[in-house]
Motif scaffolding. Sequence first.
Motif, PDB file in Angstrom:
ATOM      1  N   UNK A  38       0.831  -1.209   0.000  1.00 19.22           N
ATOM      2  CA  UNK A  38       0.000   0.000   0.000  1.00 19.22           C
ATOM      3  C   UNK A  38       0.867   1.261   0.000  1.00 19.22           C
ATOM      4  N   UNK A  39       1.919   1.262   0.782  1.00 18.12           N
ATOM      5  CA  UNK A  39       2.802   2.429   0.852  1.00 18.12           C
ATOM      6  C   UNK A  39       3.504   2.685  -0.475  1.00 18.12           C
ATOM      7  N   UNK A  40       3.868   1.614  -1.184  1.00 17.25           N
ATOM      8  CA  UNK A  40       4.616   1.755  -2.429  1.00 17.25           C
ATOM      9  C   UNK A  40       3.739   2.067  -3.626  1.00 17.25           C
ATOM     10  N   UNK A  41       2.582   1.405  -3.704  1.00 18.61           N
ATOM     11  CA  UNK A  41       1.798   1.449  -4.930  1.00 18.61           C
ATOM     12  C   UNK A  41       0.388   1.993  -4.742  1.00 18.61           C
ATOM     13  N   UNK A  42       0.094   2.469  -3.527  1.00 19.95           N
ATOM     14  CA  UNK A  42      -1.230   3.014  -3.286  1.00 19.95           C
ATOM     15  C   UNK A  42      -2.247   1.916  -3.030  1.00 19.95           C
ATOM     16  N   UNK A  43      -3.518   2.299  -3.062  1.00 17.21           N
ATOM     17  CA  UNK A  43      -4.581   1.324  -2.870  1.00 17.21           C
ATOM     18  C   UNK A  43      -5.085   1.272  -1.448  1.00 17.21           C
ATOM     19  N   UNK A  44      -5.955   0.329  -1.195  1.00 18.94           N
ATOM     20  CA  UNK A  44      -6.619   0.173   0.099  1.00 18.94           C
ATOM     21  C   UNK A  44      -6.522  -1.272   0.546  1.00 18.94           C
ATOM     22  N   UNK A  45      -6.168  -1.482   1.827  1.00 15.50           N
ATOM     23  CA  UNK A  45      -6.051  -2.839   2.379  1.00 15.50           C
ATOM     24  C   UNK A  45      -7.428  -3.350   2.771  1.00 15.50           C
ATOM     25  N   UNK A  46      -7.736  -4.541   2.325  1.00 11.07           N
ATOM     26  CA  UNK A  46      -8.978  -5.225   2.681  1.00 11.07           C
ATOM     27  C   UNK A  46      -8.601  -6.502   3.432  1.00 11.07           C
TER      28      UNK A  46
END
Length: 335
Positions: A38-46
């Motif tokens: 998430x820190x490197x490539x963005x997005x949201x953790x599910x």
Amino acid sequence: MDVRPPPTPHTAQGQTRRVGVEIEFAGITPANAAQLVCELFGGQIIVISPHRLKVEGTRWGEFGIELDAQVAHPDAKIVGRTPSSDAEWDRQRHQVRVDLHNKTRELIGDVVAGLVPTEIVGPPVPWDELDELDALFDALRVHGAKGTDASLLYGFGLHLNPEVPDLGVDSILAHLRAYLLLAEWLRDQIDIDITREVLPHANPFPKAYAILVLDPDYAPDLDTLIGDYIQHNPTRNRELDLFPLFGYLRPDYPDAMFADALIKPRPTYHYRLPNAQLSAPQWGAAVEWNLWVEVETLAADPERLEERSREYLEYHTLSPMTRWLDKLRSWMNES
């Protein structure tokens, strides 16, 4: 590291071919690995379950992160089962069973976390962006991830899933032949870890199968190619696993192997051979991709492919394997 272009860099639709990357490692939990993604490539953790997560909405798509052990995760057949009736007692009893199952699987995952790897399954990445994906490998290394050579217990691997340049049987056969010819050289270049040599996860193809396929007179249709593959390779654990590709092309093929839930049909070559070399600072997906490109380069050269197939057949019917490996080394030094 520069990423080598394959001989066919685009699909038939004109899009840049993509590569799926999977890596196994120890020393970092799935939750912490998901945070790095998430820190490197963005997005949201599910969070799907305590030991299985995904990161949605990254620059390339969805990453899956989990402990690589089915017993560490809730069984969908149990969790998805409905109560035997709508009666309150039956619904409560059903919920107790589900809660107990989930908690048991979570505890099992806690226990085996140091024995089985965490696995990251990445989305398809354009081949010319693989060096950018390597930032994840660097982050894993910095945060204490352990690869294949960190322990004799770690038979960890990196898998590449290159999108096939052509779905026709002639192209598939050419790539299979090229792989069979270069397999020993690839093992030599990668220096396969002794634990991975012993474990069955990336076994070499039987010599009898290579001799069958490399015969210049072997000209199968798709079903014959699949049938011969199954006869000689009734397992997912080959260094180049073609079941995902065959499952994509022939989902209704009448064989029990195609009912295996672990086979994920997709239009790729499932290349399982490389070690997870996280101890090497310059290692990453780009390194292994550049070696794989040698397979595609040979597959794209019909004359050289036929010539080397004939030499293989001569060597393996008359000569020991050591002479063949010497021949492979001389070839690769010439190219």
